[in-house]
Design a protein around this motif. Structure first.
Motif, PDB file in Angstrom:
ATOM      1  N   GLY A   1       0.804  -1.213   0.000  1.00 22.94           N
ATOM      2  CA  GLY A   1       0.000   0.000   0.000  1.00 22.94           C
ATOM      3  C   GLY A   1       0.837   1.263   0.000  1.00 22.94           C
ATOM      4  O   GLY A   1       0.505   2.242  -0.679  1.00 22.94           O
ATOM      5  N   PHE A   2       1.921   1.267   0.768  1.00 15.49           N
ATOM      6  CA  PHE A   2       2.800   2.437   0.806  1.00 15.49           C
ATOM      7  C   PHE A   2       3.334   2.764  -0.585  1.00 15.49           C
ATOM      8  O   PHE A   2       3.273   3.908  -1.042  1.00 15.49           O
ATOM      9  CB  PHE A   2       3.957   2.176   1.772  1.00 15.49           C
ATOM     10  CG  PHE A   2       5.057   3.200   1.694  1.00 15.49           C
ATOM     11  CD1 PHE A   2       4.920   4.432   2.319  1.00 15.49           C
ATOM     12  CD2 PHE A   2       6.221   2.942   0.988  1.00 15.49           C
ATOM     13  CE1 PHE A   2       5.926   5.390   2.244  1.00 15.49           C
ATOM     14  CE2 PHE A   2       7.231   3.888   0.908  1.00 15.49           C
ATOM     15  CZ  PHE A   2       7.082   5.117   1.538  1.00 15.49           C
TER      16      PHE A   2
ATOM     17  N   ALA B   1       0.621   4.045  -2.883  1.00 16.31           N
ATOM     18  CA  ALA B   1       0.242   5.420  -2.550  1.00 16.31           C
ATOM     19  C   ALA B   1       1.262   6.415  -3.102  1.00 16.31           C
ATOM     20  O   ALA B   1       0.885   7.467  -3.631  1.00 16.31           O
ATOM     21  CB  ALA B   1       0.113   5.571  -1.035  1.00 16.31           C
TER      22      ALA B   1
ATOM     23  N   ALA C   1       0.736   6.616  -6.853  1.00 14.17           N
ATOM     24  CA  ALA C   1      -0.483   7.364  -7.180  1.00 14.17           C
ATOM     25  C   ALA C   1      -0.301   8.851  -6.913  1.00 14.17           C
ATOM     26  O   ALA C   1      -0.778   9.695  -7.686  1.00 14.17           O
ATOM     27  CB  ALA C   1      -1.653   6.813  -6.369  1.00 14.17           C
ATOM     28  N   ALA C   2       0.388   9.199  -5.834  1.00 20.92           N
ATOM     29  CA  ALA C   2       0.606  10.605  -5.514  1.00 20.92           C
ATOM     30  C   ALA C   2       1.440  11.287  -6.593  1.00 20.92           C
ATOM     31  O   ALA C   2       1.174  12.443  -6.969  1.00 20.92           O
ATOM     32  CB  ALA C   2       1.284  10.740  -4.159  1.00 20.92           C
TER      33      ALA C   2
ATOM     34  N   PRO D   1       4.879  13.728  -1.666  1.00 22.19           N
ATOM     35  CA  PRO D   1       4.770  12.574  -0.768  1.00 22.19           C
ATOM     36  C   PRO D   1       5.988  12.415   0.123  1.00 22.19           C
ATOM     37  O   PRO D   1       5.878  11.934   1.258  1.00 22.19           O
ATOM     38  CB  PRO D   1       4.616  11.383  -1.725  1.00 22.19           C
ATOM     39  CG  PRO D   1       5.148  11.851  -3.037  1.00 22.19           C
ATOM     40  CD  PRO D   1       4.827  13.317  -3.079  1.00 22.19           C
TER      41      PRO D   1
ATOM     42  N   PHE E   1      -3.212  11.086  -1.505  1.00 21.28           N
ATOM     43  CA  PHE E   1      -2.379   9.880  -1.623  1.00 21.28           C
ATOM     44  C   PHE E   1      -1.079  10.024  -0.825  1.00 21.28           C
ATOM     45  O   PHE E   1      -0.524   9.031  -0.341  1.00 21.28           O
ATOM     46  CB  PHE E   1      -2.078   9.589  -3.091  1.00 21.28           C
ATOM     47  CG  PHE E   1      -3.222   8.959  -3.833  1.00 21.28           C
ATOM     48  CD1 PHE E   1      -3.703   7.717  -3.463  1.00 21.28           C
ATOM     49  CD2 PHE E   1      -3.830   9.613  -4.899  1.00 21.28           C
ATOM     50  CE1 PHE E   1      -4.764   7.121  -4.142  1.00 21.28           C
ATOM     51  CE2 PHE E   1      -4.885   9.032  -5.579  1.00 21.28           C
ATOM     52  CZ  PHE E   1      -5.354   7.788  -5.198  1.00 21.28           C
ATOM     53  N   SER E   2      -0.596  11.249  -0.667  1.00 30.81           N
ATOM     54  CA  SER E   2       0.591  11.458   0.156  1.00 30.81           C
ATOM     55  C   SER E   2       0.289  11.165   1.621  1.00 30.81           C
ATOM     56  O   SER E   2       1.137  10.621   2.347  1.00 30.81           O
ATOM     57  CB  SER E   2       1.094  12.902   0.004  1.00 30.81           C
ATOM     58  OG  SER E   2       1.514  13.160  -1.325  1.00 30.81           O
TER      59      SER E   2
ATOM     60  N   CYS F   1      -1.880   8.975   2.545  1.00 29.27           N
ATOM     61  CA  CYS F   1      -1.912   7.503   2.581  1.00 29.27           C
ATOM     62  C   CYS F   1      -0.499   6.935   2.676  1.00 29.27           C
ATOM     63  O   CYS F   1      -0.264   5.938   3.377  1.00 29.27           O
ATOM     64  CB  CYS F   1      -2.617   6.958   1.338  1.00 29.27           C
ATOM     65  SG  CYS F   1      -4.377   7.323   1.254  1.00 29.27           S
ATOM     66  N   ALA F   2       0.442   7.557   1.968  1.00 27.83           N
ATOM     67  CA  ALA F   2       1.833   7.112   2.061  1.00 27.83           C
ATOM     68  C   ALA F   2       2.374   7.308   3.472  1.00 27.83           C
ATOM     69  O   ALA F   2       3.105   6.454   3.994  1.00 27.83           O
ATOM     70  CB  ALA F   2       2.693   7.872   1.051  1.00 27.83           C
TER      71      ALA F   2
ATOM     72  N   GLY G   1       1.098   4.567   5.554  1.00 30.08           N
ATOM     73  CA  GLY G   1       1.831   3.338   5.293  1.00 30.08           C
ATOM     74  C   GLY G   1       3.171   3.293   5.993  1.00 30.08           C
ATOM     75  O   GLY G   1       3.560   2.263   6.557  1.00 30.08           O
TER      76      GLY G   1
END
Length: 312
Positions: A82-83, A86, A89-90, A99, A153-154, A156-157, A160
């Motif tokens: 996931g990390f 993310a 995607a970012a 990110p 998304f950042s 989300c990173a 993660g």
């Protein structure tokens, strides 16, 4: 600090420097299917780690129960697969620095979350060191163009990166660094394959060319096998709060190695940011002899921050 107390910080530092250098290898995999590359990386790392998992590995894994296995699956999904998803995607709508800045805040979050989950108050010296690390990471990377999706998304990173440390705390003791690294790499390989089938369909995996093969081998054998084991060995010795401080070395290592492949430069801002990161790591991890420098307060009573450092 003696050899015993310096081993943990050195292991954590080595792990984060290897991860930071891996961003240079990532730049050589821009045309390779993301999930397929992650599958090859983690599957190869799993095969390399199996012989070193230690005696009674399967018996120790069985003692985890359903809850422990669920935590391992979540650790692999959030902190590894996931990390990386993310971050990818970012970077579609944001410059890579964005990110990176959010991930640089991970030491601050971990310095607060881990003690609270453990039923104790955050240590001020660790928290202030984490703030230095976060500011230093921002200075190294700067800020770039982004939009709402890039920021989301950042975040989300960041989650993660925090999850990679926090989720490992309860399973690190029963499994140990080598078996934990082996288990999460195996699970991450399966999760990467599933993600590849869902995202890229039949094109999720192809034969890498010579350059891509070299980059994947570096990521699997050095960054994942050596880096993960060193990371969890360091975390086992100094705790998640202090170990995560060293994640500030990731953007520093990335900035230092980027000029080698022509993807960046190292200037005054990177030098100042690197100094801030190193200062934050030294203060927060207890590497500086604060007790010797500050002495004792009148009446022979030690300050709370000094007593907290003695518990390391």
């Amino acid at each position: 600090m003696n050899t015993t107390t310096t081993r943990g910080p050195l292991l954590a530092a080595l792990a984060c420097l290897l991860v930071g250098g891996s961003f240079t290898a990532n730049s050589l995999l821009g045309d390779y299917p993301y999930a397929g590359g992650q599958f090859l990386r983690y599957a190869l790392a799993f095969l390399l780690l199996v012989p070193f998992a230690g005696p009674g590995a399967w018996a120790r894994l069985r003692t985890l129960g359903a809850g422990g296995w669920a935590r391992l699956a979540l650790l692999a999904a959030v902190g590894m697969v996931g990390f990386n998803l993310a971050v990818l995607a970012a970077e579609r709508t944001a410059e890579p620095a964005v990110p990176g800045v959010f991930v640089g805040c991970a030491p601050v979050v971990v310095a607060v979350v881990v003690p609270l989950l453990d039923g104790r108050r955050p240590q001020r010296i660790v928290f202030f060191g984490a703030l230095f690390v976060a500011v230093g990471a921002f200075t190294v990377q700067g800020w770039g163009r982004t939009d709402a999706a890039g920021i989301a998304f950042s975040v989300c990173a960041l989650a993660g990166e925090v999850g990679f440390a926090v989720l490992a705390v309860p399973v690190l003791r029963p499994l140990g660094p080598r078996l934990l690294s082996t288990a999460v790499c195996g699970i991450a390989a399966v999760e990467s394959a599933l993600a590849g089938l869902l995202i890229d369909g039949s094109g999720w995996l192809r034969r890498p060319d010579a350059v891509e093969t070299g980059a994947l081998l570096w990521q699997a054998a050095v960054v994942t096998v050596v880096g993960f084991v060193c990371w969890y060995m360091g975390m086992q010795r100094i705790g998640a709060e202090r170990a995560t401080l060293f994640s500030g070395l990731i953007p520093v290592a990335a900035a230092c190695t980027a000029p080698l492949v022509g993807t960046g430069s190292y200037g005054a801002a990177q030098a100042v940011g690197s100094a801030l990161v190193c200062a934050g790591v030294a203060v927060g991890s207890g590497a500086l002899p604060w007790r010797a420098r500050r002495g004792r307060v009148p009446g022979g009573r030690q300050r709370a921050s000094e007593r907290s450092l003695e518990r390391v």
